[in-house]
Design a protein around this motif. Structure first.
Motif, PDB file in Angstrom:
ATOM      1  N   LEU A   5       0.831  -1.209   0.000  1.00  0.00           N
ATOM      2  CA  LEU A   5       0.000   0.000   0.000  1.00  0.00           C
ATOM      3  C   LEU A   5       0.857   1.247   0.000  1.00  0.00           C
ATOM      4  O   LEU A   5       0.528   2.238  -0.655  1.00  0.00           O
ATOM      5  N   SER A   6       1.966   1.193   0.728  1.00  0.00           N
ATOM      6  CA  SER A   6       2.823   2.381   0.775  1.00  0.00           C
ATOM      7  C   SER A   6       3.445   2.650  -0.589  1.00  0.00           C
ATOM      8  O   SER A   6       3.547   3.793  -1.026  1.00  0.00           O
ATOM      9  N   ARG A   9       0.751   4.052  -2.867  1.00  0.00           N
ATOM     10  CA  ARG A   9       0.560   5.480  -2.611  1.00  0.00           C
ATOM     11  C   ARG A   9       1.640   6.290  -3.333  1.00  0.00           C
ATOM     12  O   ARG A   9       1.351   7.313  -3.963  1.00  0.00           O
ATOM     13  N   VAL A  12       0.701   6.372  -7.117  1.00  0.00           N
ATOM     14  CA  VAL A  12      -0.437   7.221  -7.483  1.00  0.00           C
ATOM     15  C   VAL A  12      -0.076   8.698  -7.283  1.00  0.00           C
ATOM     16  O   VAL A  12      -0.223   9.520  -8.193  1.00  0.00           O
ATOM     17  N   LEU A  13       0.414   9.013  -6.089  1.00  0.00           N
ATOM     18  CA  LEU A  13       0.706  10.421  -5.824  1.00  0.00           C
ATOM     19  C   LEU A  13       1.914  10.887  -6.634  1.00  0.00           C
ATOM     20  O   LEU A  13       1.964  12.028  -7.067  1.00  0.00           O
TER      21      LEU A  13
ATOM     22  N   MET B  54       4.442  11.884  -1.443  1.00  0.00           N
ATOM     23  CA  MET B  54       4.430  10.475  -1.854  1.00  0.00           C
ATOM     24  C   MET B  54       4.639   9.518  -0.689  1.00  0.00           C
ATOM     25  O   MET B  54       4.421   8.313  -0.836  1.00  0.00           O
ATOM     26  N   GLY B  55       5.058  10.049   0.456  1.00  0.00           N
ATOM     27  CA  GLY B  55       5.332   9.181   1.601  1.00  0.00           C
ATOM     28  C   GLY B  55       6.584   8.342   1.407  1.00  0.00           C
ATOM     29  O   GLY B  55       6.622   7.161   1.769  1.00  0.00           O
TER      30      GLY B  55
END
Lengths: 202, 599
Positions: A5-6, A9, A12-13, B54-55
Motif C-alpha cells: 500500500l505504501s 501510494r 499514485v501520488l 508520496m510518503g
C-alpha cells in the motif's frame, strides 16, 4: 500488504505530482519565457498582410502551380498536398511501382514547364516529395532552372529574378550545418511585391 | 559523400565526446540521494515536498525485488492514467479543435507506447490528440519513462560497484531526482532555444491562413457522411476543388520536443515528427536535437566509469558503441547518396541521391545521420521518412534496433543493454582462457549469464515471432503500403521498433488497426519489462558478491582488446539472430532494385 500500500501510494501520488510539475509548471514556464523573448517564433512565424490577414507561416511551404510562380516540391501532405494539418511523406519504398510512375510523370512535366530537353537531367528535389510534405525550400539548382519561366511570365529580366533567388536563399548554418535552400513562399511573395503579375495561363 | 558531410560527422562525434564527462560527473550527483548540485537551492525544497506527498523515505533503499515492484507499480499506474485521459479527452479542457475520444485499442497502444519509452505512434498527432493529451497524457511519460530507464541503469551500475551489499538504491528517489535535477533544467533551456529557432509554444487554436495562390485540385468526392463515392468501375469519383486556406497547427510544441529528444522518447507533436518545419526548423536545431538524443546516454558511460572507479572502462564501452555507430552512419549515408539507380534512369540528377521523404534544409547527410542516431538510441524521432530510404539505407536503422539499441542507446536502456553484452563478452573471454570470468572484481557465474541471455532472447523472440505471425496473417498484410520485400521490411521494422522501444516506423504501414495496435502494444511491454526484470535480477545477484581486487589473470575491461571483443559479441549475436530475415527484406530488395524490379 502494508509495504504494498505504501508503494501504491507512492505510485499514485508520484504520478500526480510529477504530472503537475512536468506537464503543468514546466510547459507554462517555457510558454512564458518563449512568449516574452520570442513571441513571433512561438506563435508560428506568421506572415500577415497589411490588412491583418494571415497569409501563411515563414516556415511552412505552400503549393504553387501558376507559371509566374516558383514551384515547390511535390507534397504528400493531405489529399491535395501542403495540407499543414496533415504533415507526412509518401512512404513509398525504393522498388515501388507507384513512386516510379509518379517520378516519371513529374520529370516529364518539369521538362515541359521549364523548356528542358529530353537529355537534361532534373534536380531530385523537384520531383520527390519531402518527409513533412511542407518543405518550404527547393535546391538552388531547381530554382535556377525555373528562373527563366518565371521571368518570362512576369515580364522581368532573368537577372532580376536571379537576384531575388539569391536574396531568399538560406545558406548552411555557420557555413557547414545542413544544405542551402531557396525559400519558395518568401520568394514568390517578393515577386508579387516587386513585379506585376502577368496572366498565369490558368 | 561530400566534404561537408564528413565535417559535420566529425563535429557531431567531437561535440558528443565533449559533453560525455561533464554529464557523467553531474549524473554521479543526481543519482546519489545525498548528491549535491548547483540547483539545490531551487530544487531541494521541491524534492523534499514531493517525497512528503508520496510518503517516501529516500534513505530507505530497495533490494532488487522491491526496486522492480515499485517500478512495475509506477508504470502500471501512470499507464492507466494516460489511458484514461486519452479515452476522456473530449470531456476535458484544452481541446480547441474539438477532437473526439481516442479509440480503445489505440489508447491502449499509445498508453503502453509512451509508458515504455517507445513512443510508437499509430496516429497522426495533429488530428488525434488534444493539446491536453499531448501536454499531459503523453509528455508525462516523456519524463518518467526516461527517468525509469536511467534508474534501472543506475541500479545495475550500483550492483557492479558495491561489494557484498543487498540494496540497489531507492526507485522513487531515482525517479524524482532524475526528473527534477537532470531532465527538467536541461529541457527548460533546450525548449527556449528551440523556440528561438522557430518552434511554436502557445495555447492557441490552429491558425487559418489564406493561401498566396489558391490551389485548384482534384480530390476524391465524398458524400454527406464523409464516405468516398465510387463510380461505376468502383474507382473513387474525383471532383475539382479550389483550396484557399492552409490550416497551420499551434500548441505547446517546444516543451514537448525538448524532452522527446533528451529522454530518447521520440513521440512527435506533428505526424511528420522532426521533419515538420515547426518541429525542426533549422539545421542548427537539427544538430542540437541529434546531440540531445545521445547526450544523456553518452554521459551514462561516463557515470559507469566514475562509479566503478575505472574511467577507462567507461571510455572503452563508449568507443565500442561509437565504432559501430559510425559504421552505420557511413553505410546509411552511402546508400542514400548513391541513390536509386532506377529513378536516376528516369532522368533525375544522379548526384542528388535519394531525396524522397527528405527535407532540402537537412539534405542527404543529416537525414542519414539522424536516422542512424535515432535508432542507435531508442529515440524514434525522424527527420526523414525511413520507409522511402534505399534498401541499404533502411537496413541500418532496422539493424540498429535489432542489436537492442546498445550503440549509446536509449537513456539508461542503452547502458544496461550494453552491459548485458559486456557480461557476455567477459564470459566468452573467460571461457577462452579457462578461468572463472570476472567483471570489475565480480565473478560472473551461471546465474548472471542466464539472466543476460534471457534479456537477449526476449528481444529476438518478440521481433521474429510477431513479424512471422503478421507476415502470414490477413490482418498483417492488410496494413502494407508497399509490396514485395519492402512489405516484409515494413512489418519487421514495426515489431523491431516496438520491441526495442524505439518508436520510429516505416511509416507507410497502417498500424492503426485493432490487431496491430494490440500486438505492437504487447511487443513493447515484452521488450521493456522482460528486459528490465532480468537486468534487475542480475544487479541483485552482482551486488551481493564480494569485489576482489584484479589479479594477474583478470581480463582487462579497458583498451583495444576489450573493445574488439565487445564489438565481436554484439555483432555476432545480433547478426546471427537477424541475418536470415534481413536477407529476405532489405538485402533482396537491394538486388531487385539494381535489376529494375518493381512492385
Amino acid at each position: 500488504m502494508k509495504a504494498f500500500l505504501s508503494e501504491l501510494r507512492g505510485a499514485v501520488l508520484g504520478t500526480l505530482v510529477l504530472a503537475l510539475v512536468t506537464c503543468g509548471l514546466y510547459p507554462l514556464a517555457v510558454w512564458a519565457i518563449a512568449q516574452a523573448a520570442f513571441p513571433d517564433q512561438a506563435n508560428g512565424s506568421l506572415i500577415v498582410d497589411t490588412d491583418g490577414t494571415v497569409r501563411g507561416s515563414r516556415l511552412i511551404g505552400q503549393g504553387f502551380t501558376g507559371a509566374g510562380y516558383f514551384h515547390p516540391r511535390p507534397s504528400a501532405a493531405g489529399a491535395y498536398g501542403y495540407d499543414a494539418a496533415n504533415s507526412g511523406g509518401s512512404n513509398l519504398g525504393p522498388t515501388s511501382q507507384k513512386l516510379h510512375d509518379a517520378l516519371r510523370d513529374r520529370v516529364a512535366a518539369y521538362r515541359i514547364e521549364n523548356g528542358l530537353n529530353e537529355a537534361d537531367r532534373v534536380p531530385a528535389d523537384a520531383v520527390t516529395a519531402s518527409g513533412s510534405g511542407l518543405d518550404p525550400h527547393i535546391s538552388p539548382r531547381n530554382a535556377a532552372l525555373q528562373a527563366s519561366r518565371v521571368a518570362r511570365h512576369r515580364g522581368m529580366s532573368v537577372e532580376q529574378v536571379t537576384a531575388l533567388i539569391q536574396q531568399h536563399t538560406t545558406q548552411p548554418g555557420f557555413g557547414v550545418l545542413g544544405e542551402p535552400g531557396v525559400h519558395v513562399l518568401e520568394l514568390n511573395l517578393a515577386l508579387d511585391g516587386k513585379g506585376r503579375r502577368m496572366n498565369d495561363e490558368r | 559523400m561530400n566534404a561537408s558531410g564528413w565535417l559535420q560527422l566529425a563535429l557531431y562525434v567531437g561535440a558528443l565526446a565533449l559533453v560525455t564527462q561533464p554529464l557523467g560527473r553531474y549524473l554521479c550527483q543526481v543519482l546519489d540521494a545525498r548528491g549535491r548540485t548547483g540547483l539545490d537551492p531551487v530544487l531541494k525544497p521541491l524534492e523534499r515536498l514531493t517525497y512528503r506527498i508520496m510518503g517516501v523515505t529516500p534513505e530507505r533503499e530497495h533490494d532488487w525485488k522491491q526496486y522492480a515492484a515499485a517500478l512495475l507499480l509506477f508504470s502500471l499506474v501512470s499507464c492507466v492514467f494516460t489511458y484514461a485521459l486519452l479515452r476522456l479527452q473530449h470531456l476535458l479542457p484544452l481541446n480547441p479543435q474539438g477532437l473526439g475520444p481516442v479509440s480503445g485499442h489505440l489508447a491502449f497502444n499509445t498508453a503502453v507506447s509512451f509508458t515504455t519509452n517507445t513512443n510508437w505512434q499509430s496516429y497522426g498527432g495533429e488530428g488525434t490528440m488534444s493539446q491536453l493529451s499531448q501536454m499531459v497524457a503523453l509528455t508525462l511519460h516523456h519524463f518518467t519513462s526516461a527517468a525509469v530507464g536511467i534508474g534501472v541503469a543506475a541500479a545495475l551500475v550500483r550492483g557492479i560497484a558495491r561489494s557484498s551489499a543487498r540494496t540497489l538504491g531507492n526507485f522513487w528517489c531515482d525517479l524524482v531526482r532524475t526528473t527534477y535535477y537532470l531532465l527538467l533544467p536541461l529541457c527548460l533551456v533546450f525548449a527556449v532555444f528551440l523556440v528561438s529557432q522557430g518552434m511554436i509554444q502557445n495555447f492557441r487554436p490552429y491558425t487559418r491562413a489564406r493561401l498566396v495562390e489558391p490551389v485548384r485540385t482534384l480530390v476524391e468526392a465524398r458524400n454527406d457522411r464523409g464516405e468516398i463515392v465510387p463510380d461505376a468501375d468502383g474507382t473513387p469519383m474525383m471532383e475539382e476543388r479550389v483550396v484557399e486556406e492552409q490550416v497551420i497547427i499551434q500548441g505547446p510544441m517546444a516543451s514537448q520536443v525538448a524532452i522527446k529528444m533528451l529522454g530518447t522518447n521520440g513521440g512527435g507533436y506533428a505526424n511528420a515528427n522532426a521533419a515538420h518545419p515547426f518541429e525542426n526548423p533549422t539545421p542548427l536545431s537539427n544538430f542540437l536535437q541529434m546531440l540531445s538524443i545521445f547526450a544523456i546516454g553518452s554521459g551514462l558511460t561516463g557515470y559507469l566509469g566514475r562509479m566503478t572507479g575505472n574511467p577507462a572502462h567507461g571510455w572503452s564501452v563508449w568507443a565500442a558503441m561509437m565504432v559501430l555507430f559510425v559504421a552505420g552512419v557511413l553505410l546509411c549515408w552511402w546508400g542514400e547518396a548513391r541513390g536509386n539507380p532506377m529513378h536516376q534512369g528516369l532522368g533525375i540528377v544522379a548526384d542528388d541521391g535519394n531525396l524522397e521523404g527528405k527535407e532540402v534544409r537537412f539534405g542527404l547527410f543529416n537525414s542519414a545521420l539522424f536516422a542512424t542516431i535515432t535508432t542507435a538510441a531508442s529515440c524514434g524521432a525522424v527527420n526523414a521518412m525511413h520507409d522511402s530510404f534505399t534498401a541499404l539505407g533502411g537496413l541500418v536503422p532496422l539493424f540498429n534496433m535489432e542489436l537492442g539499441e546498445v550503440l549509446i542507446g536509449g537513456v539508461g536502456a542503452g547502458l544496461y543493454g550494453m552491459l548485458v553484452f559486456v557480461i557476455l563478452a567477459v564470459f566468452i573471454a573467460g571461457l577462452m582462457v579457462g578461468r572463472t570470468p570476472e567483471y570489475l572484481g565480480k565473478k560472473i557465474q551461471a546465474f548472471e549469464v542466464r539472466m543476460a541471455m534471457l534479456a537477449l532472447l526476449v528481444l529476438t523472440l518478440s521481433i521474429l515471432g510477431f513479424t512471422a505471425w503478421a507476415a502470414v496473417s490477413p490482418w498483417g498484410l492488410a496494413g502494407l503500403n508497399n509490396a514485395g520485400p519492402h512489405g516484409l521490411s515494413e512489418i519487421l521494422y514495426a515489431y523491431s521498433s516496438a520491441t526495442a522501444n524505439n518508436g520510429s516506423a516505416f511509416g507507410g504501414l497502417n498500424a492503426n488497426t485493432p490487431w496491430y495496435n494490440v500486438t505492437l502494444g504487447l511487443a513493447m511491454l515484452l521488450g521493456r519489462y522482460l528486459m528490465i526484470l532480468p537486468i534487475l535480477a542480475l544487479a541483485g545477484s552482482l551486488v551481493a558478491k564480494r569485489s576482489s581486487p584484479p589479479g594477474a589473470g583478470t581480463f582487462p575491461v579497458a583498451g583495444g582488446t576489450f573493445v574488439l571483443l565487445l564489438l565481436g559479441t554484439v555483432l555476432l549475436l545480433g547478426a546471427l539472430n537477424f541475418l536470415p530475415v534481413l536477407a529476405l527484406g532489405p538485402v533482396v530488395e537491394h538486388f531487385l532494385n539494381a535489376q529494375g524490379q518493381r512492385f
